[in-house]
Design an enzyme around this catalytic site. Structure first.
Site, PDB file in Angstrom:
ATOM      1  N   VAL A  64       0.824  -1.210   0.000  1.00 17.60           N
ATOM      2  CA  VAL A  64       0.000   0.000   0.000  1.00 17.60           C
ATOM      3  C   VAL A  64       0.858   1.260   0.000  1.00 17.60           C
ATOM      4  CG1 VAL A  64      -1.900  -1.163   1.149  1.00 17.60           C
ATOM      5  CG2 VAL A  64      -0.186  -0.003   2.526  1.00 17.60           C
ATOM      6  N   GLU A  65       0.226   2.393  -0.277  1.00 17.06           N
ATOM      7  CA  GLU A  65       0.899   3.689  -0.402  1.00 17.06           C
ATOM      8  C   GLU A  65       1.997   3.641  -1.473  1.00 17.06           C
ATOM      9  OE1 GLU A  65       0.174   6.493   0.877  1.00 17.06           O
ATOM     10  OE2 GLU A  65      -0.692   6.295   2.868  1.00 17.06           O
ATOM     11  N   GLY A  66       1.763   2.887  -2.529  1.00 14.63           N
ATOM     12  CA  GLY A  66       2.765   2.720  -3.566  1.00 14.63           C
ATOM     13  C   GLY A  66       3.591   1.480  -3.293  1.00 14.63           C
TER      14      GLY A  66
END
Length: 823
Positions: free
Chosen positions: A500-502
């Site tokens: 997540v978050e890239g």
């Protein structure tokens, strides 16, 4: 020999001037003075004259603006403008959104350590500490992770109520809007503690306090939006989520296909100008239970209702859950870690312009808003989660390795297990320092674009390694799920934080060095901005100033890198005490090497560097580990230089420097222009690589710290939930360690006597009876051994179930007869 002396003097003065970054006039004057001294002392006049002419040929054109500007700078400006890669609007916004902190010093080749060490120690207020000791502690006590993850697949209602009533969703919302108004550091501490007992609870609390409606409203919302929504978000009347990620663009907001068309429509009984939205989002945390949905979309105005621009750009909006056309409620099931996460869809969903975050004035500015707020989220939620999980894993695995015995020895005494324990201790210590450093940067008011990506990537990667090593040491205890298992869910959840978050692959190969090379570099961004100035004379003067500053910077780093490599960084000014000064000197060396390699890469590859992801990733690793080592030294200084922490500090620093040299080696051995790679190798590693992986002796010391009570272990455990209650098997195991250590001499005495006796008793109770009867142990020691047996069984036992208890039988909600008839 007299012929060589002037040229040696010329080179030596140049090297000293470059090392100390003296200005060009100073270098010219020093060189002239030294050459004159050589001539007076009998050096060859011809050689001295030639060296003087070379000095003049360099100094005169560069020192005289009437020569330098038209004949040197102007042609170079034209060449630079041609090779300068085009900077897209999204890239420009991303670069301008963040601020530069100490990471800029690390890119300078000559870090000012006072800039780091003068930063105040991160501390909590009395109110923030009371919240940790009160509501956060109580929420941890309420948490039964097995029931959350296996039985309910959700938090029980009483936990949801407790979270809302105690304003866990309003940690960072200002008090004037009904929130707690806590600092980013307090946010970090709350998430860290919750993550040590349940990743589901920590993510549930963390996401609303990270990227989401509240954060965006605080920065960009209208006064009306703030007054209405922030109090409702703070006390839980509104549960927020934010929809960014979709099937076709992931988290790349610049290419999302979700769109909104400016038009007119009905809203609350009135005809208003608004946006008709069509969107398909997934992986949205809290979406299934959210009442207020933040949404990113591309906004179009084909009829020119709000301006001349048809493609307005990325825009952010707020959608109440009950908005007509919104489809929400279904859930994803992320790796058996069932935090509320699911899709959001909608077709022709109409909202008025007043629902745009910031109102009409912020239409099309969503990318800037996201970039600025994402750096805050990356700095806190995921690093804090990794810190909480890693710290509890370190202390509990150390206790377990002391309690669990094989072949008559604690398993932690075996060297193979010691290696894993050392990695756990060192990585947990590193994650703790790194996550706190990034949270402290946000608390100081920074927007740490580069440190946030460093922290997110390395904390989650090291957290996964800690979990893997802990699982290996626990063996069957770790893989049999049930109420007594405190590792299995963490192991299942570790890839979630990686993703997540890239995704971490993208974060490492594109973002860390991609942003750092420009944003943190002392000259590159200034040069790029100089080329955009409208006035030709001002453009030439500004480019001239930055260009020659950059050239001097590059020469200095080449000299410094070679000198530090040649001397193994044994010399040079550095802060710290006798123990840490060597570490600062090492980082000075690698800072110069990074700056040299980065400059060379950008010069030769230009815009193509962004496609050389292996090279970019390796240089990003150098920058990352420099930042990590700096955070470690800052933590050590803030803690008052505790001697008992030195094994943890030493292991972590050696590990970081080993990875720095490995990354530099990989970058230079695979440099696209091989002769340049060879030259850089000669400058960076003139006597070869010397950094070593932490030694076995050092690893033994780290492992020993985890397996016995001491101040360093207590500091490592600070801020995580170790209370030995019924719902916290990890806390119980940790609490057993002092009792186990006290009982070990009695146990050894008893087992030795038993082995040398002819007693035929087979059960433990019978053997204890004989031990007391024969006088090997006293009644008090017998009680001590019985307690040791009880706590050992609790520590090593696993769960078993009836087959029917493990079946997942899902049934849709019952439909009443009246509902069927109505249908």
């Amino acid at each position: 020999m007299s012929v060589v002396i002037p040229f040696l003097a010329f080179l030596l003065v140049g090297a000293i001037a470059a090392y100390h970054r003296l200005r060009l006039p100073v270098w010219a004057a020093l060189t002239a003075t030294v050459l004159l001294a050589c001539w007076l002392l009998g050096a060859s006049g011809g050689a001295t004259l030639i060296a003087g002419l070379v000095t003049a040929l360099i100094a005169v054109p560069l020192l005289l603006p009437q020569i330098r500007l038209p004949y040197i700078t102007k042609p170079l400006l034209g060449f630079y403008t041609k090779i300068l890669p085009p900077l897209s609007e999204t890239e420009r916004v991303a670069l301008e959104a963040g601020t530069v902190g100490f990471e800029g010093e690390l890119f300078s080749g000559k870090p000012d350590w006072n800039a780091l060490l003068s930063q105040p120690r991160p501390t909590l207020t009395a109110e923030e500490q009371a919240f940790l000791d009160g509501p956060v502690e109580e929420l941890c006590r309420m948490t039964n992770d097995w029931e959350i993850t296996h039985v309910h697949a959700d938090l029980p209602p009483e936990m949801w109520d407790y979270i809302k009533q105690n304003k866990f969703f309003g940690l960072n919302i200002p008090k004037e809007y009904g929130g707690l108004g806590f600092s980013a550091l307090a946010n970090h501490k709350v998430i860290q503690k919750l993550a040590s007992v349940s990743s589901v609870v920590s993510s549930t609390v963390g996401v609303p306090n990270s990227l989401g409606p509240a954060e965006l409203l605080m920065h960009y919302g209208t006064d009306e939006q703030k007054s209405h929504y922030l109090p409702r978000l703070a006390d839980g009347r509104e549960v927020p989520c934010f929809g960014l990620t979709g099937p076709w663009a992931g988290s790349d907001a610049t290419s999302i296909p979700d769109f909104g068309i400016v038009t007119t429509g009905e809203w609350n009984g009135a005809r208003v100008v608004g946006v008709k939205l069509t969107f398909d989002k997934r992986y949205i945390t809290l979406a299934p239970v959210a009442s207020l949905i933040g949404l990113a979309f591309r906004m179009y105005d084909p009829e020119g209702l709000i301006g001349d621009q048809r493609d307005v750009g990325i825009t952010l909006a707020l959608l109440p859950r009950d908005t007509a056309g919104v489809e929400v409620g279904r859930r994803h099931f992320p790796l058996n870690s069932p935090f509320q996460n699911g899709p959001i869809r909608g077709k022709d969903v109409f909202i008025p312009l007043s629902q745009l975050i910031g109102g009409e004035a912020y239409a099309g500015k969503g990318w800037q808003m996201l970039v600025e707020c994402l750096s805050i989220g990356r700095s806190i939620t995921l690093p804090s989660t990794a810190s909480g999980g890693s710290k509890i894993a370190a202390v509990v695995t150390g206790a377990y390795a002391r309690i669990r015995k094989q072949f008559g020895l604690s398993v932690g005494r075996f060297e193979g297990v010691e290696e894993a324990l050392a990695r756990i201790g060192g990585n947990a210590y590193t994650i703790s320092a790194l996550s706190e450093a990034s949270a402290a940067a946000v608390a100081r008011g920074e927007l740490p674009a580069v440190p946030s990506t460093i922290s997110k990537y390395h904390c989650t990667e090291m957290g996964r390694q800690v979990c893997q090593d802990a699982m290996d040491i626990h063996g069957g205890k770790g893989i049999i799920l049930g109420p007594k298992n405190y590792l299995g869910r963490a192991w299942q959840a570790s890839p979630i934080a990686i993703t997540v978050e890239g995704a971490n692959i993208m974060t490492r190969s594109l973002m860390i060095f991609g942003q750092g090379a420009i944003l943190c570099h002392p000259w590159v961004l200034k040069e790029m901005k100089a080329t955009t100035l409208s006035d030709p004379d001002e453009r030439l003067r500004e480019f001239d100033r930055n260009l020659f500053g950059h050239i001097g910077f590059a020469i200095s780093n080449a000299v410094r890198s070679f000198w530090f490599g040649l001397t193994m960084a044994k010399f040079g000014k550095a802060p710290g005490d006798a123990y840490t000064r060597r570490y600062y000197r090492k980082l000075n060396r690698y800072s110069a090497a990074l700056a040299l390699c980065a400059d060379t890469s950008m010069l030769l590859l230009g815009g193509k560097l962004k496609f050389k992801e292996s090279l970019s990733g390796r240089l990003g690793d150098v920058l990352s580990n420099l930042y990590i080592a700096s955070a470690l030294l800052k933590r050590y200084e803030d803690e008052g230089r505790p001697v008992t922490d030195q094994p943890l500090l030493a292991w972590s620093i050696h590990h970081a420097t080993f990875k720095i040299e490995k990354a530099l080696s990989g970058a230079l051995r695979n440099f696209p222009f091989r002769p340049v790679g060879w030259l850089l190798w000669a400058l960076v590693f003139p006597i070869g690589r010397r950094a070593q992986y932490p030694s076995d002796r050092l690893g033994h010391k780290v492992a020993a710290l985890l397996m016995s009570p001491n101040e360093a272990r207590n500091r490592l455990a600070d801020g995580v939930f170790t209370t030995p209650c019924e719902n916290n098997p990890a806390g119980r195991v940790d609490s057993y360690l002092p009792k186990v250590i006290l009982a070990e001499p009695v146990e050894r005495k008893f087992l030795k006597a038993l082995k040398n006796s002819d007693i035929e008793a087979l059960t433990f109770e019978a053997q204890l009876d004989e031990g007391v009867k024969e006088g090997w142990i006293t009644d008090e020691e017998r009680a001590q051994l019985e307690e040791l047996r009880r706590i050992t069984i609790d520590a090593i036992s696993v769960d078993d179930f009836e087959s029917w208890e493990l079946r997942a039988e899902s049934h849709p909600p019952a439909v009443s007869q009246s509902s069927r008839e109505a249908a």
